[in-house]
Design a protein around this motif. Structure first.
Motif, PDB file in Angstrom:
ATOM      1  N   ALA A  17       0.869  -1.184   0.000  1.00 42.57           N
ATOM      2  CA  ALA A  17       0.000   0.000   0.000  1.00 42.57           C
ATOM      3  C   ALA A  17       0.903   1.231   0.000  1.00 42.57           C
ATOM      4  O   ALA A  17       1.914   1.246   0.717  1.00 42.57           O
ATOM      5  CB  ALA A  17      -0.895   0.013   1.245  1.00 42.57           C
ATOM      6  N   PRO A  18       0.574   2.237  -0.800  1.00 41.07           N
ATOM      7  CA  PRO A  18       1.420   3.425  -0.823  1.00 41.07           C
ATOM      8  C   PRO A  18       1.495   4.072   0.561  1.00 41.07           C
ATOM      9  O   PRO A  18       0.458   4.325   1.184  1.00 41.07           O
ATOM     10  CB  PRO A  18       0.704   4.351  -1.824  1.00 41.07           C
ATOM     11  N   GLY A  19       2.706   4.293   1.034  1.00 41.90           N
ATOM     12  CA  GLY A  19       2.891   4.847   2.379  1.00 41.90           C
ATOM     13  C   GLY A  19       3.676   3.897   3.272  1.00 41.90           C
ATOM     14  O   GLY A  19       4.152   4.277   4.347  1.00 41.90           O
ATOM     15  N   LEU A  20       3.862   2.649   2.809  1.00 42.64           N
ATOM     16  CA  LEU A  20       4.598   1.673   3.634  1.00 42.64           C
ATOM     17  C   LEU A  20       6.018   2.136   3.923  1.00 42.64           C
ATOM     18  O   LEU A  20       6.532   1.984   5.032  1.00 42.64           O
ATOM     19  CB  LEU A  20       4.662   0.327   2.910  1.00 42.64           C
ATOM     20  N   ASN A  21       6.663   2.717   2.909  1.00 41.72           N
ATOM     21  CA  ASN A  21       8.055   3.135   3.115  1.00 41.72           C
ATOM     22  C   ASN A  21       8.161   4.282   4.123  1.00 41.72           C
ATOM     23  O   ASN A  21       9.156   4.404   4.823  1.00 41.72           O
ATOM     24  CB  ASN A  21       8.697   3.517   1.783  1.00 41.72           C
ATOM     25  N   GLY A  64      15.581   8.774   1.539  1.00 42.20           N
ATOM     26  CA  GLY A  64      14.918   9.002   0.251  1.00 42.20           C
ATOM     27  C   GLY A  64      13.851   7.981  -0.122  1.00 42.20           C
ATOM     28  O   GLY A  64      13.655   7.683  -1.303  1.00 42.20           O
ATOM     29  N   ILE A  65      13.176   7.412   0.873  1.00 33.95           N
ATOM     30  CA  ILE A  65      12.181   6.383   0.520  1.00 33.95           C
ATOM     31  C   ILE A  65      10.740   6.825   0.761  1.00 33.95           C
ATOM     32  O   ILE A  65       9.810   6.153   0.330  1.00 33.95           O
ATOM     33  CB  ILE A  65      12.424   5.051   1.277  1.00 33.95           C
ATOM     34  N   THR A  66      10.558   7.952   1.456  1.00 32.01           N
ATOM     35  CA  THR A  66       9.196   8.341   1.862  1.00 32.01           C
ATOM     36  C   THR A  66       8.256   8.488   0.670  1.00 32.01           C
ATOM     37  O   THR A  66       7.079   8.129   0.745  1.00 32.01           O
ATOM     38  CB  THR A  66       9.249   9.663   2.650  1.00 32.01           C
ATOM     39  N   HIS A  67       8.777   9.001  -0.422  1.00 37.37           N
ATOM     40  CA  HIS A  67       7.913   9.261  -1.581  1.00 37.37           C
ATOM     41  C   HIS A  67       7.803   8.056  -2.510  1.00 37.37           C
ATOM     42  O   HIS A  67       7.143   8.133  -3.529  1.00 37.37           O
ATOM     43  CB  HIS A  67       8.462  10.465  -2.361  1.00 37.37           C
ATOM     44  N   ARG A  68       8.449   6.968  -2.149  1.00 33.83           N
ATOM     45  CA  ARG A  68       8.435   5.806  -3.047  1.00 33.83           C
ATOM     46  C   ARG A  68       7.302   4.833  -2.703  1.00 33.83           C
ATOM     47  O   ARG A  68       7.041   4.548  -1.548  1.00 33.83           O
ATOM     48  CB  ARG A  68       9.770   5.067  -2.967  1.00 33.83           C
ATOM     49  N   GLY A  69       6.636   4.334  -3.753  1.00 32.51           N
ATOM     50  CA  GLY A  69       5.582   3.332  -3.547  1.00 32.51           C
ATOM     51  C   GLY A  69       6.186   1.994  -3.147  1.00 32.51           C
ATOM     52  O   GLY A  69       7.411   1.853  -3.068  1.00 32.51           O
ATOM     53  N   LEU A 147     -10.756  -1.245   7.926  1.00 34.61           N
ATOM     54  CA  LEU A 147     -10.642  -1.613   9.341  1.00 34.61           C
ATOM     55  C   LEU A 147     -11.456  -0.654  10.190  1.00 34.61           C
ATOM     56  O   LEU A 147     -11.256   0.560  10.139  1.00 34.61           O
ATOM     57  CB  LEU A 147      -9.179  -1.593   9.793  1.00 34.61           C
ATOM     58  N   GLU A 148     -12.353  -1.216  10.973  1.00 35.32           N
ATOM     59  CA  GLU A 148     -13.279  -0.410  11.789  1.00 35.32           C
ATOM     60  C   GLU A 148     -12.537   0.556  12.716  1.00 35.32           C
ATOM     61  O   GLU A 148     -12.941   1.705  12.902  1.00 35.32           O
ATOM     62  CB  GLU A 148     -14.158  -1.366  12.620  1.00 35.32           C
ATOM     63  N   ALA A 149     -11.416   0.090  13.270  1.00 29.32           N
ATOM     64  CA  ALA A 149     -10.754   0.850  14.327  1.00 29.32           C
ATOM     65  C   ALA A 149      -9.976   2.072  13.837  1.00 29.32           C
ATOM     66  O   ALA A 149      -9.546   2.893  14.635  1.00 29.32           O
ATOM     67  CB  ALA A 149      -9.792  -0.070  15.077  1.00 29.32           C
ATOM     68  N   THR A 150      -9.780   2.203  12.530  1.00 28.09           N
ATOM     69  CA  THR A 150      -8.845   3.239  12.086  1.00 28.09           C
ATOM     70  C   THR A 150      -9.049   3.634  10.622  1.00 28.09           C
ATOM     71  O   THR A 150      -9.753   2.952   9.875  1.00 28.09           O
ATOM     72  CB  THR A 150      -7.386   2.733  12.280  1.00 28.09           C
ATOM     73  N   VAL A 151      -8.376   4.709  10.278  1.00 25.99           N
ATOM     74  CA  VAL A 151      -8.219   5.102   8.878  1.00 25.99           C
ATOM     75  C   VAL A 151      -6.878   4.501   8.466  1.00 25.99           C
ATOM     76  O   VAL A 151      -5.967   4.424   9.278  1.00 25.99           O
ATOM     77  CB  VAL A 151      -8.119   6.647   8.810  1.00 25.99           C
ATOM     78  N   THR A 152      -6.738   4.047   7.221  1.00 28.72           N
ATOM     79  CA  THR A 152      -5.462   3.431   6.845  1.00 28.72           C
ATOM     80  C   THR A 152      -4.767   4.217   5.739  1.00 28.72           C
ATOM     81  O   THR A 152      -5.416   4.737   4.834  1.00 28.72           O
ATOM     82  CB  THR A 152      -5.670   1.981   6.352  1.00 28.72           C
ATOM     83  N   PHE A 153      -3.437   4.265   5.826  1.00 25.91           N
ATOM     84  CA  PHE A 153      -2.691   4.925   4.751  1.00 25.91           C
ATOM     85  C   PHE A 153      -2.743   4.012   3.520  1.00 25.91           C
ATOM     86  O   PHE A 153      -2.930   2.804   3.639  1.00 25.91           O
ATOM     87  CB  PHE A 153      -1.257   5.240   5.184  1.00 25.91           C
ATOM     88  N   GLN A 289      -3.914   0.620  -8.591  1.00 27.28           N
ATOM     89  CA  GLN A 289      -4.367   1.343  -7.392  1.00 27.28           C
ATOM     90  C   GLN A 289      -3.427   1.165  -6.206  1.00 27.28           C
ATOM     91  O   GLN A 289      -3.492   1.894  -5.230  1.00 27.28           O
ATOM     92  CB  GLN A 289      -5.772   0.860  -6.993  1.00 27.28           C
ATOM     93  N   ARG A 290      -2.586   0.159  -6.274  1.00 28.13           N
ATOM     94  CA  ARG A 290      -1.655  -0.062  -5.160  1.00 28.13           C
ATOM     95  C   ARG A 290      -0.295   0.564  -5.434  1.00 28.13           C
ATOM     96  O   ARG A 290       0.559   0.616  -4.546  1.00 28.13           O
ATOM     97  CB  ARG A 290      -1.489  -1.571  -4.924  1.00 28.13           C
ATOM     98  N   GLY A 291      -0.074   0.990  -6.684  1.00 29.70           N
ATOM     99  CA  GLY A 291       1.261   1.436  -7.035  1.00 29.70           C
ATOM    100  C   GLY A 291       1.429   2.937  -7.005  1.00 29.70           C
ATOM    101  O   GLY A 291       0.520   3.684  -6.669  1.00 29.70           O
ATOM    102  N   GLY A 292       2.634   3.353  -7.349  1.00 30.99           N
ATOM    103  CA  GLY A 292       2.920   4.772  -7.543  1.00 30.99           C
ATOM    104  C   GLY A 292       3.274   5.520  -6.280  1.00 30.99           C
ATOM    105  O   GLY A 292       3.336   4.961  -5.179  1.00 30.99           O
ATOM    106  N   THR A 293       3.513   6.795  -6.489  1.00 27.44           N
ATOM    107  CA  THR A 293       3.937   7.686  -5.418  1.00 27.44           C
ATOM    108  C   THR A 293       2.801   7.912  -4.428  1.00 27.44           C
ATOM    109  O   THR A 293       1.714   8.310  -4.827  1.00 27.44           O
ATOM    110  CB  THR A 293       4.306   9.043  -6.054  1.00 27.44           C
ATOM    111  N   PRO A 294       3.043   7.681  -3.146  1.00 27.26           N
ATOM    112  CA  PRO A 294       1.970   7.942  -2.182  1.00 27.26           C
ATOM    113  C   PRO A 294       1.621   9.430  -2.121  1.00 27.26           C
ATOM    114  O   PRO A 294       2.525  10.264  -2.163  1.00 27.26           O
ATOM    115  CB  PRO A 294       2.550   7.465  -0.844  1.00 27.26           C
TER     116      PRO A 294
END
Ligand code: F6P
Length: 363
Positions: A17-21, A64-69, A147-153, A289-294
């Motif tokens: 999911a974009p945001g893992l890095n 340099g990984i924050t912006h990487r999918g 997930l009921e408990a949260t919003v997910t990145f 939908q799972r790829g690309g820059t978050p």
């Protein structure tokens, strides 16, 4: 050290999911700041099972990984240690429980805690390992936002991608006077379909929470064509199903893996084409939908979640998961978090707003 933590590990499991890095970066940097050693487990639990690596991570590992999918650690959705498929030379697949091996490897490496970053499937595994005595803190991720408990990145990036695709289809649909049925992800929930469908002003949005009738979908299409708007965009969540009918699957659940949803878009396109006589095409957005820059939000939430996971470890709140509620990071027991899926409320204001602006839900 007051918290008795010296060495932690982290892994990413299930679909990326974009945001893992961003999470990985925040876990590593905030743990290093506390003087802990950090180890990245390759491909889910693969590194602990000798099927991948376990690598020591430092500042350079996360530059340099924050912006990487994707995820620099790799992931798999065939990595359930409780239901591990063992392939025999004769083609037979035996399902074995390798969870004890994971605990042994964890102890042998003298690890004090694990940050497990994953969706509901991975969190279920984390919960079972926690019950076996593994000190685990979870970080939820899924583009499905279910997930009921949260919003997910990851969700916001997926919505952007779907919205952009729908925007682009408008011009070609209009030029050819075609109906387009676009299938988006989301498993048993309609969040991606709802958000992108509203944002891109689709004509019909079909979600699992509102069973559809193909007659109603065709009615909406016919209305548009008769009003001179000679094209239509239908967004269908992969888990959408006709009233009294069933969800479409590409493949059933197999050893340690979930069933693969898909096919509703094509099925609908055929039905709409046959019933209305208008030229109809279907498109599955799939893993785009799972790829690309978050997008910024997913990085922002990912970084906050990673730092929060380290804080939870320092507080020894094992068996809990980072959660976002009303824009505040909290901790909830993983057991509770995996109990309930967050569905779209068919009477929520977003649905009412969509209906008020002429969008049909096929009901
Ligand atoms: O849970 C995330 C997700 O992308 C779902 O929306 C989709 O149904 C599934 O994963 C696809 O999984 P796979 O990568 O195994 O095809």
């Amino acid at each position: 050290m007051a918290d008795n933590i010296r060495r932690i590990a982290l892994n990413t499991g299930g679909g990326d999911a974009p945001g893992l890095n961003a999470v990985i970066r925040a876990v590593v940097l905030s743990a290093l700041r506390r003087g802990w050693e950090v180890y990245g487990i390759g491909r889910g639990y693969g590194g602990l099972l000798g099927e991948d690596e376990v690598v020591r991570m430092d500042q350079n590992s996360v530059r340099g990984i924050t912006h990487r999918g994707g995820t620099i650690l790799g992931t798999t959705n065939r990595g359930n240690p409780f239901e591990w498929p063992r392939h025999h030379p004769d083609g037979r697949i035996e399902v074995v429980d390798r969870s004890d091996q994971i605990l042994d490897a964890f102890r042998t490496r003298r690890l004090d805690a694990l940050v497990a970053i994953g969706g509901d499937g991975s969190l279920r595994i984390a919960q079972r390992l926690a019950e076996k005595g593994m000190p685990i803190v979870g970080v939820p991720k899924t583009i499905d936002n279910d997930l009921e408990a949260t919003v997910t990145f990851g969700f916001h990036t997926a919505v952007e991608t779907a919205t952009e695709a729908l925007d682009k289809l408008h011009s070609t649909a209009e030029s050819h006077e075609r109906v387009f049925v676009v299938e988006v992800m989301g498993r048993t929930t309609g969040w991606i379909a709802l958000w992108s469908g509203i944002a891109a002003t689709a004509d019909v949005i079909l979600i699992p929470e509102i069973p559809y009738e193909v007659e109603r979908v065709c009615e909406k299409v016919e209305q548009r064509y008769s009003a001179g708007r000679r094209f239509a965009i239908v967004v269908a969540a992969e888990g959408a199903a006709p009233r009294g009918g069933s969800v479409s699957y590409i493949a059933p659940a197999a050893a340690g893996t979930a069933a693969r949803l898909g096919g509703v878009g094509e099925r609908l396109a055929e039905e709409i084409g046959q019933r209305t006589g208008y030229e109809t095409r279907s498109l599955v957005l799939g893993h785009l939908q799972r790829g690309g820059t978050p997008v910024a939000y997913d990085r922002y939430l990912g970084l906050r979640s990673g730092a929060a996971a380290v804080q939870l470890i320092a507080e020894r709140k094992f068996g809990t998961m980072v959660a976002l509620s009303e824009d505040r990071i909290t901790a909830v027991p993983i057991r509770e978090a995996i109990e309930r899926i967050k569905n779209v409320d068919p009477n929520c204001d977003a649905i009412l707003a969509a209906r008020a602006t002429g969008i049909s839900f096929g009901d």
